[in-house]
Design an enzyme around this catalytic site. Structure first.
Site, PDB file in Angstrom:
ATOM      1  CD  GLU A 268       0.718  -0.343   3.098  1.00 38.69           C
ATOM      2  OE1 GLU A 268       1.549   0.209   3.840  1.00 38.69           O
ATOM      3  OE2 GLU A 268       0.757  -1.552   2.836  1.00 38.69           O
ATOM      4  CG  ASP A 269       4.596   0.615   1.387  1.00 36.13           C
ATOM      5  OD1 ASP A 269       4.732   0.167   0.228  1.00 36.13           O
ATOM      6  OD2 ASP A 269       4.792  -0.066   2.397  1.00 36.13           O
TER       7      ASP A 269
END
Length: 431
Positions: A268-269
């Site tokens: 997700e980062d």
């Protein structure tokens, strides 16, 4: 074979040799760019910080997701309580009230009563990614627009936040895109006797840092890992990971956006940073600080499966870059380079290989020394053996990773889908 066949074969061989030499030279240029950029940015990074007065310092909400007893957890979490910055809050997030990290956080909050900090217990399931689920409630409770997501296996220097905010809010030229993400290159400055830990440290401190900084120096595409990322919530609330430029006239009817929408990705980062880059057109910047990554006790098997996991994620996100990756590594690159110069210039392969690997090693150790800054870089026999293993194992690991899509992260099995999205998997074949 006819004369014309011989001539055609010679032309093809010459073309391949020239292409190989160009590729070899280009990869060396990228590596040297990374090494030089690391030297300039980190070798003499500042110890002290000069920030604006407290009433001018933008507020920052530091989010620390926790799950279990990560190595050196106490030291890692304490480092955020000792930040040299006048206006911040810390929110520690755990999904389970029985999590083993809770007693450590409670003790730290008692030791630092003057730091604005709280614990949020309980997750909100918005997708498959457990880290996102763990952080959703904290993200909503955060008082400030500037958010710093900092992994639990990372500790930071006291001045890191101040320098990062300065970089995030720095004035820009009229032709420059606005900075939307500040991130920090991972660096391992403590390693134990476990060989997997040593190899992981060598990987992060040399080839990963070299290529990571080089790509971010060229800045033609988003390249962010999620150990330590700072961004504005007002920006993230406008994106959703489709990587399609956002139309300001879009009414957003029925479209899910914001942090919770990234729960469908494992990385997700990286996807948040890519979304900000592509959907809003804002750029990223490395600060002069590193994210001190604690790798703990890793076996060789742990190292291999960790590399397999992220190679499989990258394969689904950036297929072309993943497919050419082996040809950027030292061994295959040395074969390409030595074959090319032998054909074109008659240089003996053995001489070329000796010089190639010696210079490659020296560049890698230079990167390590630059990242260490004022700390000593430990380059001993163990480092050399770990470096050799990393180089030799790169291709076999890649070959295994590229022919699979199942991974395990923190004990849970996932299947990597298109564009890096994930779904639960019942497979038990991958670690």
């Amino acid at each position: 074979m006819s004369y014309y066949d011989d001539e055609l074969s010679a032309k093809i061989s010459s073309a391949l040799a020239i292409f190989g030499l160009v590729w070899y030279t280009a990869l060396w240029c990228i590596g040297l760019l990374g090494a030089i950029s690391v030297y300039r940015r980190y070798r003499n990074r500042p110890i002290f910080v000069n920030f604006t007065p407290a009433f001018e310092a933008p507020g920052v909400s530091v989010l620390r997701p926790l799950k279990g007893l990560d190595p050196d957890l106490y030291t890692n979490l304490e480092s955020t309580l000792r930040l040299d910055y006048p206006n911040f809050e810390i929110i520690f997030s755990v999904s389970d009230e029985k999590d083993q990290a809770l007693p450590i956080v409670t003790e730290l909050l008692q030791l630092y009563p003057n730091v604005k900090a709280q614990i949020v217990v309980g997750q909100e399931v918005v997708g498959v990614n457990p880290k996102v689920n763990n952080l959703v409630r904290s993200y909503k409770l955060a008082e400030n627009d500037i958010i710093w997501v900092l992994d639990s296996n990372v500790f930071v220097d006291p001045g890191t936040l101040a320098r990062s905010v300065e970089a995030l809010t720095a004035p820009r030229k009229p032709t420059q895109r606005r900075i939307g993400v500040i991130h920090h290159v991972p660096f391992v400055d403590k390693v134990n006797s476990c060989w997997g830990s040593r190899v992981e440290a060598v990987f992060l401190n040399t080839v990963h840092a070299k290529m990571y900084v080089a790509i971010n120096t060229v800045a033609i595409e988003s390249c962010v890992v999620g150990k330590s990322n700072i961004f504005r919530r007002s920006d993230v609330d406008l994106v959703n990971g489709t990587l399609k430029p956002r139309d300001p006239l879009d009414l957003d009817v029925g479209i899910k956006r914001g942090f919770a929408s990234f729960g469908r990705f494992l990385a997700e980062d990286n996807m948040i940073a890519s979304a900000l880059w592509h959907e809003l057109g804002i750029r990223h910047e490395l600060s002069t600080d590193v994210a001190h990554n604690v790798v703990g006790n890793m076996s060789i098997s742990d190292y291999v499966w960790r590399r397999v996991r992220w190679l499989r994620v990258r394969k689904r996100m950036v297929l072309a870059a993943s497919l050419v990756e082996p040809f950027t590594e030292s061994i295959l690159l040395s074969i390409i380079g030595s074959s090319s110069v032998r054909y074109l210039f008659g240089i003996p392969r053995s001489w070329f290989l000796i010089v190639h690997f010696l210079l490659w090693f020296l560049v890698d150790t230079s990167v390590y020394s630059s990242l260490a800054g004022r700390l000593p870089a430990v380059i001993d026999g163990h480092f050399v053996m770990a470096w050799i293993f990393r180089e030799v194992a790169a291709l076999p690991i890649w070959l295994f990773a590229v022919f699979g899509n199942d991974v395990v992260w923190r004990g849970e099995h996932y299947r990597i889908l298109q564009n890096g999205e994930v779904a639960p998997s019942s497979s038990g074949n991958d670690k």
